[in-house]
Scaffold this active site. Structure first.
Site, PDB file in Angstrom:
ATOM      1  N   CYS A 106      -6.066   1.356   2.025  1.00 59.52           N
ATOM      2  CA  CYS A 106      -5.207   1.977   1.018  1.00 59.52           C
ATOM      3  C   CYS A 106      -5.519   1.276  -0.297  1.00 59.52           C
ATOM      4  CB  CYS A 106      -3.737   1.843   1.394  1.00 59.52           C
ATOM      5  SG  CYS A 106      -3.180   0.165   1.455  1.00 59.52           S
ATOM      6  N   ASP A 164       4.663  -8.257  -2.445  1.00 58.91           N
ATOM      7  CA  ASP A 164       5.283  -6.973  -2.807  1.00 58.91           C
ATOM      8  C   ASP A 164       6.034  -7.047  -4.130  1.00 58.91           C
ATOM      9  OD1 ASP A 164       6.179  -5.952   0.588  1.00 58.91           O
ATOM     10  OD2 ASP A 164       4.277  -6.055  -0.481  1.00 58.91           O
ATOM     11  N   ILE A 218      -2.754 -12.645  -0.753  1.00 63.40           N
ATOM     12  CA  ILE A 218      -2.598 -11.816   0.443  1.00 63.40           C
ATOM     13  C   ILE A 218      -3.366 -10.514   0.305  1.00 63.40           C
ATOM     14  CG2 ILE A 218      -0.896 -10.580   1.858  1.00 63.40           C
ATOM     15  CD1 ILE A 218       1.022 -12.925   1.239  1.00 63.40           C
ATOM     16  N   ARG A 268       8.176   6.780  -1.511  1.00 66.46           N
ATOM     17  CA  ARG A 268       7.870   6.286  -0.160  1.00 66.46           C
ATOM     18  C   ARG A 268       8.777   5.131   0.213  1.00 66.46           C
ATOM     19  NH1 ARG A 268       1.904   5.496   1.674  1.00 66.46           N
ATOM     20  NH2 ARG A 268       3.218   4.563   3.246  1.00 66.46           N
ATOM     21  N   LYS A 322      13.446  -0.974   3.876  1.00 65.88           N
ATOM     22  CA  LYS A 322      12.416  -0.081   4.436  1.00 65.88           C
ATOM     23  C   LYS A 322      11.580  -0.861   5.441  1.00 65.88           C
ATOM     24  CE  LYS A 322       8.404   0.352   2.128  1.00 65.88           C
ATOM     25  NZ  LYS A 322       7.145   0.057   2.825  1.00 65.88           N
ATOM     26  N   ASN A 323      11.149  -2.071   5.057  1.00 65.66           N
ATOM     27  CA  ASN A 323      10.213  -2.820   5.902  1.00 65.66           C
ATOM     28  C   ASN A 323      10.860  -3.442   7.128  1.00 65.66           C
ATOM     29  OD1 ASN A 323       8.212  -2.031   4.228  1.00 65.66           O
ATOM     30  ND2 ASN A 323       7.934  -4.018   3.222  1.00 65.66           N
ATOM     31  N   ARG A 380       0.587   3.340   7.053  1.00 62.52           N
ATOM     32  CA  ARG A 380      -0.043   2.285   7.854  1.00 62.52           C
ATOM     33  C   ARG A 380       0.937   1.678   8.840  1.00 62.52           C
ATOM     34  NH1 ARG A 380      -3.087  -2.116   8.512  1.00 62.52           N
ATOM     35  NH2 ARG A 380      -1.921  -4.036   8.866  1.00 62.52           N
ATOM     36  N   ASP A 428      -7.286  -6.118  13.206  1.00 61.94           N
ATOM     37  CA  ASP A 428      -7.938  -6.976  14.210  1.00 61.94           C
ATOM     38  C   ASP A 428      -6.964  -7.963  14.845  1.00 61.94           C
ATOM     39  OD1 ASP A 428      -8.010  -7.986  11.473  1.00 61.94           O
ATOM     40  OD2 ASP A 428      -9.001  -9.745  12.308  1.00 61.94           O
ATOM     41  N   LEU A 429      -6.021  -8.465  14.060  1.00 70.29           N
ATOM     42  CA  LEU A 429      -5.071  -9.448  14.610  1.00 70.29           C
ATOM     43  C   LEU A 429      -4.088  -8.766  15.577  1.00 70.29           C
ATOM     44  CD1 LEU A 429      -4.298 -11.490  11.368  1.00 70.29           C
ATOM     45  CD2 LEU A 429      -5.924 -12.059  13.188  1.00 70.29           C
ATOM     46  N   ARG A 451      -7.008  -2.717   5.108  1.00 69.12           N
ATOM     47  CA  ARG A 451      -5.824  -2.986   5.933  1.00 69.12           C
ATOM     48  C   ARG A 451      -6.240  -3.095   7.403  1.00 69.12           C
ATOM     49  NH1 ARG A 451      -1.163  -1.694   3.208  1.00 69.12           N
ATOM     50  NH2 ARG A 451      -0.160  -3.133   4.631  1.00 69.12           N
ATOM     51  N   PRO A 452      -6.968  -4.193   7.755  1.00 69.16           N
ATOM     52  CA  PRO A 452      -7.466  -4.312   9.128  1.00 69.16           C
ATOM     53  C   PRO A 452      -6.335  -4.458  10.140  1.00 69.16           C
ATOM     54  CG  PRO A 452      -7.716  -6.376   7.967  1.00 69.16           C
ATOM     55  CD  PRO A 452      -7.248  -5.371   6.946  1.00 69.16           C
TER      56      PRO A 452
HETATM   57  C1  EPZ Z   1       3.797  -5.842   5.652  1.00 65.65           C
HETATM   58  O1  EPZ Z   1       2.564  -5.159   5.836  1.00 65.65           O
HETATM   59  C2  EPZ Z   1       4.577  -5.016   4.639  1.00 65.65           C
HETATM   60  N1  EPZ Z   1       4.777  -3.674   5.166  1.00 65.65           N
HETATM   61  C3  EPZ Z   1       3.815  -4.943   3.319  1.00 65.65           C
HETATM   62  O2  EPZ Z   1       4.645  -4.251   2.387  1.00 65.65           O
HETATM   63  C4  EPZ Z   1       3.595  -6.372   2.815  1.00 65.65           C
HETATM   64  O3  EPZ Z   1       2.836  -6.314   1.624  1.00 65.65           O
HETATM   65  C5  EPZ Z   1       2.837  -7.184   3.888  1.00 65.65           C
HETATM   66  O4  EPZ Z   1       3.574  -7.153   5.124  1.00 65.65           O
HETATM   67  C6  EPZ Z   1       2.653  -8.636   3.463  1.00 65.65           C
HETATM   68  O5  EPZ Z   1       3.908  -9.212   3.245  1.00 65.65           O
HETATM   69  C7  EPZ Z   1       5.724  -3.462   6.114  1.00 65.65           C
HETATM   70  O6  EPZ Z   1       6.410  -4.371   6.535  1.00 65.65           O
HETATM   71  C8  EPZ Z   1       5.899  -2.047   6.580  1.00 65.65           C
HETATM   72  P1  EPZ Z   1       0.177  -8.039   6.990  1.00 65.65           P
HETATM   73  P2  EPZ Z   1       1.559  -5.615   7.012  1.00 65.65           P
HETATM   74  O7  EPZ Z   1      -0.341  -7.647   8.313  1.00 65.65           O
HETATM   75  O8  EPZ Z   1       2.316  -6.245   8.120  1.00 65.65           O
HETATM   76  C9  EPZ Z   1      -4.354  -9.292   6.750  1.00 65.65           C
HETATM   77  C10 EPZ Z   1       5.199  -2.565   0.838  1.00 65.65           C
HETATM   78  O9  EPZ Z   1       4.857  -2.496  -0.357  1.00 65.65           O
HETATM   79  N2  EPZ Z   1      -4.450  -8.756   8.108  1.00 65.65           N
HETATM   80  O10 EPZ Z   1       1.242  -9.084   6.896  1.00 65.65           O
HETATM   81  O11 EPZ Z   1       0.678  -4.481   7.310  1.00 65.65           O
HETATM   82  C11 EPZ Z   1      -4.078  -8.211   5.710  1.00 65.65           C
HETATM   83  O12 EPZ Z   1      -5.288  -7.607   5.286  1.00 65.65           O
HETATM   84  C12 EPZ Z   1       4.185  -2.972   1.896  1.00 65.65           C
HETATM   85  O13 EPZ Z   1       6.375  -2.379   1.262  1.00 65.65           O
HETATM   86  C13 EPZ Z   1      -5.632  -8.955   8.831  1.00 65.65           C
HETATM   87  O14 EPZ Z   1      -6.580  -9.552   8.336  1.00 65.65           O
HETATM   88  O15 EPZ Z   1       0.721  -6.741   6.262  1.00 65.65           O
HETATM   89  C14 EPZ Z   1      -3.422  -8.987   4.601  1.00 65.65           C
HETATM   90  O16 EPZ Z   1      -4.417  -9.618   3.823  1.00 65.65           O
HETATM   91  C15 EPZ Z   1       2.773  -3.019   1.343  1.00 65.65           C
HETATM   92  N3  EPZ Z   1      -5.712  -8.449  10.084  1.00 65.65           N
HETATM   93  C16 EPZ Z   1      -2.615 -10.054   5.344  1.00 65.65           C
HETATM   94  O17 EPZ Z   1      -3.211 -10.138   6.666  1.00 65.65           O
HETATM   95  C17 EPZ Z   1      -4.671  -7.791  10.694  1.00 65.65           C
HETATM   96  O18 EPZ Z   1      -4.799  -7.380  11.872  1.00 65.65           O
HETATM   97  C18 EPZ Z   1      -1.146  -9.735   5.487  1.00 65.65           C
HETATM   98  O19 EPZ Z   1      -1.054  -8.433   6.041  1.00 65.65           O
HETATM   99  C19 EPZ Z   1      -3.482  -7.613   9.945  1.00 65.65           C
HETATM  100  C20 EPZ Z   1      -3.385  -8.117   8.671  1.00 65.65           C
END
Ligand code: EPZ
Length: 422
Positions: A116, A309, A331, A401, A22-23, A92, A124-125, A121-122
């Protein structure tokens, strides 16, 4: 709405095929926006999230056909650059349309995804990364408006944040960079297999990407991208979830086929350390429940560390593993919705500061529980497999989902699980 009723105590055996990721599918579907030509993406799991992404692409003007696991997309004429709130709020991952839209149309209007249950789920990056190309962003009415009137210019872009790397943020910047003028270097990039899979798809479209899978990715911008065909990698989190099902309920062992064991080393290592029998071959993994199971101390980290995950699923295993186990999520420190529900089943779990302290009990007891987020919900199904009695899990749409026919796959392994109207 629907619920699952899981009869506890049935031993699992046999084998199943793991679905496509999925991801990996979600950003690859979004990447098809980068070309006017046709893309064919295979092994896309039939789950709600991929269907939401298809709706978003169609809303943008793409023509999309789905025949079982194969999705054919043609984004020749995009009529919009907007991903609306009513679709984004459901998923998201819609944010990963930002990079392709900005690269293709020099504009992107994407609704803020909101939080969520697993925490804030910011994005900003994502925005800092895309602004690195010279784009300008502003937030108005809950929507992020991105513009790059003079096109995107390659740059060195640092994607690391206070919680480490961002998977979808890396995807967004990598996709935008494929059509930027000049060369882009992403530092602090996510190294997940899904990022590598996306890079492979983009290179098949004619992009020039090197270093995917390492913290430093170099992308040489090209004039345009063409269509491509691609088969997504196996879903390592679905596979990990079923490995834990075997660790909980299969003394004889179950076999998972069509997996990529190299993507699951952190998970199979822990399960072996906990006493499980784990046999790995090129495209399959066999696991059997430990004769003398022991707990572990797990800390989630970006790939290749232990995946966030998979932490809820491990809590389900440790709930009935003798001794004390510790699960810390660095995380998503709030990602413990499953703990309260497992405590309703008799689990002894204390959560504080992003860490769960789990004292194994002899056996859980069936109780009506509620699914919350995707992985927490799957963990409740796992906990129900050996609970005393029949466990009712409501709001199973959370599970649908991201898991393709999880009930049918568990039944194929010998579980008794019914899908009923709630
Ligand atoms: C991906 O989400 C996955 N989703 C998530 O899986 C997974 O938990 C996550 O990566 C971490 O491995 C998909 O690939 C569709 P991140 P993503 O940006 O990319 C912080 C599932 O169950 N952050 O890597 O949205 C954030 O808050 C889902 O299948 C910022 O601070 O996650 C978190 O603490 C849930 N600013 C960390 O980084 C930003 O702009 C990692 O988030 C973006 C993220």
């Amino acid at each position: 709405m629907e619920k699952f009723v899981v009869q506890g105590g049935k031993e699992l055996s046999g084998s199943i095929n793991i679905s496509g990721s999925k991801n990996s599918s979600l950003p690859i579907l979004a990447a098809s926006l980068l070309t006017r030509e046709t893309c064919v993406i295979r092994r896309v799991p039939d789950v709600a999230d991929t269907n939401y992404m298809i709706q978003i692409l169609q809303n943008l003007g793409a023509e999309v056909e789905r025949a079982s696991g194969n999705v054919t997309i043609r984004s020749e004429k995009l009529r919009s650059h907007e991903a609306p709130y009513d679709l984004v709020r459901k998923m998201r991952a819609s944010v990963c349309t930002m990079g392709p839209l900005l690269a293709r149309r020099n504009r992107a209007d994407v609704s803020m995804p909101g939080g969520c249950v697993i925490g804030d789920r910011p994005i900003d990056l994502h925005l800092r990364g895309l602004e690195g190309f010279g784009a300008v962003s502003r937030v108005e009415g809950g929507t992020v408006h991105l513009e790059a009137h003079d096109g995107l210019k390659g740059a060195e872009i640092n994607m690391s944040g206070k919680h480490g790397v961002t998977v979808l943020g890396t995807d967004n910047v990598m996709m935008a960079a494929t059509l930027a003028q000049g060369t882009t270097v992403i530092v602090g990039a996510a190294c997940e297999p899904e990022v590598v899979d996306l890079a492979n798809f983009l290179n098949a479209m004619g992009a020039k990407i090197s270093g995917a899978g390492t913290p430093r990715i170099v992308i040489e911008g090209v004039e345009e991208l063409g269509g491509a065909e691609h088969t997504v990698i196996p879903d390592r989190i679905e596979a990990g979830t079923f490995l834990v099902a075997g660790a909980i309920a299969s003394p004889k062992g179950i076999t998972l086929n069509r997996v990529a064991p190299e993507h699951l080393i952190a998970v199979t290592d822990v399960l072996q350390r906990c006493g499980c029998t784990v046999e790995i071959s090129e495209h399959s993994i066999r696991i059997a429940r430990a004769e003398n199971p022991t707990g572990a101390h797990i800390i989630t980290e970006p790939y290749p560390g232990f995946p966030t995950d998979m932490q809820a699923q491990m809590c389900a295993l440790f709930a009935t593993t003798p001794g004390t186990s510790v699960v810390r999520d660095t995380i998503f420190p709030q990602r413990f919705m499953h703990a309260a529900e497992m405590k309703r089943m008799g689990a002894d779990i204390e959560v504080s500061d992003g860490t769960a302290l789990i004292h194994g009990v002899e056996q859980l007891s069936a109780a009506p529980v509620m699914a919350s987020d995707l992985r927490a919900s799957a963990a409740l199904v796992l906990a129900a497999l050996t609970a005393k009695g029949d466990t009712e899990i409501s709001r199973v749409y959370h599970i649908d989902r991201g898991y393709e026919h999880i009930d049918e796959k568990l039944m194929a392994l010998g579980a008794t699980i019914q899908r009923l109207p709630a």
